[in-house]
Write a protein that holds these residues in place. Structure first.
Motif, PDB file in Angstrom:
ATOM      1  N   ILE A  12      -2.503   2.289   0.515  1.00 28.65           N
ATOM      2  CA  ILE A  12      -3.282   1.642   0.922  1.00 28.65           C
ATOM      3  C   ILE A  12      -4.599   2.293   1.077  1.00 28.65           C
ATOM      4  O   ILE A  12      -6.008   2.110   0.556  1.00 28.65           O
ATOM      5  CB  ILE A  12      -3.257   1.689   2.842  1.00 28.65           C
ATOM      6  CG1 ILE A  12      -1.867   0.474   2.944  1.00 28.65           C
ATOM      7  CG2 ILE A  12      -4.226   1.259   3.607  1.00 28.65           C
ATOM      8  CD1 ILE A  12      -2.176  -0.620   2.066  1.00 28.65           C
ATOM      9  N   THR A  13      -4.664   4.305   0.747  1.00 30.49           N
ATOM     10  CA  THR A  13      -5.459   4.866   0.582  1.00 30.49           C
ATOM     11  C   THR A  13      -6.353   5.256  -0.814  1.00 30.49           C
ATOM     12  O   THR A  13      -7.194   5.470  -1.805  1.00 30.49           O
ATOM     13  CB  THR A  13      -4.895   6.470   1.195  1.00 30.49           C
ATOM     14  OG1 THR A  13      -5.055   6.502   2.690  1.00 30.49           O
ATOM     15  CG2 THR A  13      -5.866   7.699   1.339  1.00 30.49           C
ATOM     16  N   ARG A  14      -5.055   4.985  -1.768  1.00 29.50           N
ATOM     17  CA  ARG A  14      -5.443   4.618  -2.873  1.00 29.50           C
ATOM     18  C   ARG A  14      -6.842   3.084  -3.127  1.00 29.50           C
ATOM     19  O   ARG A  14      -6.840   3.230  -4.026  1.00 29.50           O
ATOM     20  CB  ARG A  14      -3.743   3.952  -4.651  1.00 29.50           C
ATOM     21  CG  ARG A  14      -4.449   4.687  -5.725  1.00 29.50           C
ATOM     22  CD  ARG A  14      -3.280   4.946  -6.524  1.00 29.50           C
ATOM     23  NE  ARG A  14      -3.307   4.976  -7.732  1.00 29.50           N
ATOM     24  CZ  ARG A  14      -2.856   4.959  -8.668  1.00 29.50           C
ATOM     25  NH1 ARG A  14      -1.886   4.698  -8.764  1.00 29.50           N
ATOM     26  NH2 ARG A  14      -3.335   4.587  -9.592  1.00 29.50           N
ATOM     27  N   GLY A  15      -6.145   2.444  -2.552  1.00 28.71           N
ATOM     28  CA  GLY A  15      -6.629   1.094  -2.748  1.00 28.71           C
ATOM     29  C   GLY A  15      -6.397  -0.363  -3.658  1.00 28.71           C
ATOM     30  O   GLY A  15      -6.662  -0.438  -3.865  1.00 28.71           O
ATOM     31  N   THR A  48      -9.970  11.560  -2.680  1.00 25.02           N
ATOM     32  CA  THR A  48      -9.591  10.492  -2.052  1.00 25.02           C
ATOM     33  C   THR A  48      -7.300  10.657  -3.344  1.00 25.02           C
ATOM     34  O   THR A  48      -8.263  11.000  -4.591  1.00 25.02           O
ATOM     35  CB  THR A  48      -9.140   9.006  -3.135  1.00 25.02           C
ATOM     36  OG1 THR A  48     -10.710   8.504  -2.326  1.00 25.02           O
ATOM     37  CG2 THR A  48      -8.300   7.930  -2.551  1.00 25.02           C
ATOM     38  N   GLN A  49      -6.598  10.805  -2.194  1.00 27.64           N
ATOM     39  CA  GLN A  49      -5.237  11.921  -2.576  1.00 27.64           C
ATOM     40  C   GLN A  49      -4.391  10.261  -1.980  1.00 27.64           C
ATOM     41  O   GLN A  49      -3.269  10.466  -1.243  1.00 27.64           O
ATOM     42  CB  GLN A  49      -5.292  12.636  -2.293  1.00 27.64           C
ATOM     43  CG  GLN A  49      -5.331  13.688  -2.680  1.00 27.64           C
ATOM     44  CD  GLN A  49      -5.245  14.857  -3.208  1.00 27.64           C
ATOM     45  OE1 GLN A  49      -4.923  15.999  -2.871  1.00 27.64           O
ATOM     46  NE2 GLN A  49      -3.989  14.878  -0.728  1.00 27.64           N
ATOM     47  N   GLY A  50      -4.309   8.894  -2.444  1.00 17.79           N
ATOM     48  CA  GLY A  50      -3.115   7.825  -2.866  1.00 17.79           C
ATOM     49  C   GLY A  50      -1.899   8.070  -3.732  1.00 17.79           C
ATOM     50  O   GLY A  50      -2.576   8.185  -4.787  1.00 17.79           O
ATOM     51  N   ILE A  51      -0.851   7.980  -2.865  1.00 24.56           N
ATOM     52  CA  ILE A  51      -0.170   7.485  -4.080  1.00 24.56           C
ATOM     53  C   ILE A  51       1.534   6.512  -3.680  1.00 24.56           C
ATOM     54  O   ILE A  51       1.587   6.231  -2.833  1.00 24.56           O
ATOM     55  CB  ILE A  51       1.495   9.234  -4.141  1.00 24.56           C
ATOM     56  CG1 ILE A  51       0.160   9.896  -4.563  1.00 24.56           C
ATOM     57  CG2 ILE A  51       2.134   8.317  -5.013  1.00 24.56           C
ATOM     58  CD1 ILE A  51       1.046  11.353  -5.462  1.00 24.56           C
ATOM     59  N   ASN A  52       0.595   5.297  -4.654  1.00 23.22           N
ATOM     60  CA  ASN A  52       2.413   3.566  -4.574  1.00 23.22           C
ATOM     61  C   ASN A  52       3.218   4.722  -3.741  1.00 23.22           C
ATOM     62  O   ASN A  52       3.619   5.330  -4.456  1.00 23.22           O
ATOM     63  CB  ASN A  52       1.609   3.296  -5.858  1.00 23.22           C
ATOM     64  CG  ASN A  52       0.779   2.743  -6.073  1.00 23.22           C
ATOM     65  OD1 ASN A  52      -0.586   2.980  -5.284  1.00 23.22           O
ATOM     66  ND2 ASN A  52       0.544   2.309  -7.385  1.00 23.22           N
TER      67      ASN A  52
END
Length: 208
Positions: A12-15, A48-52
């Motif tokens: 979600i953070t990764r978009g 932005t630190q998003g990991i699926n």
């Protein structure tokens, strides 16, 4: 003047949207709104630190590593996670991991930490235990933030997404098709709503 913000989380953070072929992180909208609001008086640097697919346990370890290795002195931390844990971990453990990220954040950031509720989505409708577990996590997160002393710095905020236009169950089918990409992740419009919600929480903690 420069403000550094760390957005830490999972897909979600990764978009994530369009089956992962495309990404539209909420931090884009957050950055746009901050720039428009403060004009040229502040420069905003957003990481932005998003990991699926990442779980909260992994997120916590990664955040520890970020703070121990980075030379950046962050002013704000935004945490969003938990969706990937709900099928395997207890609500207490999920909530504890998310709260521990805020504890870590309060030791490493200057202004504020934002703890976002675990988003509601289609599986909540089909699986009552899934929804009950998510509700329990979010209740625990709110209770944790409510116990924090608001006069202390960095401040801690709980952002309930259902109060900011991101409530799967309050939408009709047309609204859901606009906001939700796959009934779990958001469309770019949905991520922009999320970015707007984070902006509305953070702007009061940033002063020129």
């Amino acid at each position: 003047m420069s403000i550094s913000i760390l957005c830490h989380g999972d897909s979600i953070t990764r978009g994530y949207y369009d089956h992962g072929w495309k990404h539209h992180p909420y931090s884009r909208k957050l950055g746009e709104l901050l720039k428009d609001h403060f004009h040229s008086s502040i420069t905003f640097n957003i990481t932005t630190q998003g990991i699926n697919g990442e779980t909260t346990a992994s997120m916590l370890k990664r955040l520890e590593k970020t703070f121990s290795e980075t030379k950046t002195k962050y002013d704000c931390l935004v945490v969003l996670g938990g969706l990937n844990d709900l099928g395997d971990e207890t609500p207490d453990l999920i909530a504890q991991n998310l709260c521990d990220m805020v504890v870590l954040g309060r030791k490493n950031v200057k202004n504020s930490c934002v703890l976002i509720s675990v988003p509601n989505c289609y599986p909540d409708r089909s699986y009552s235990k899934y929804r009950e577990a998510k509700d329990a996590v979010n209740k625990r997160l709110k209770e944790y933030v409510d116990k924090q002393n608001g006069s202390l710095t960095p401040r801690v905020h709980f952002l309930d997404l259902t109060e900011h236009g991101l409530d799967f169950f309050a939408m009709d089918d047309k609204q859901r098709s606009l906001i939700y990409d796959d009934n779990i992740h958001y469309t770019p419009e949905g991520y922009d709503l999320l970015g707007s919600a984070v902006f509305n929480v953070l702007k009061s903690d940033i002063s020129v």
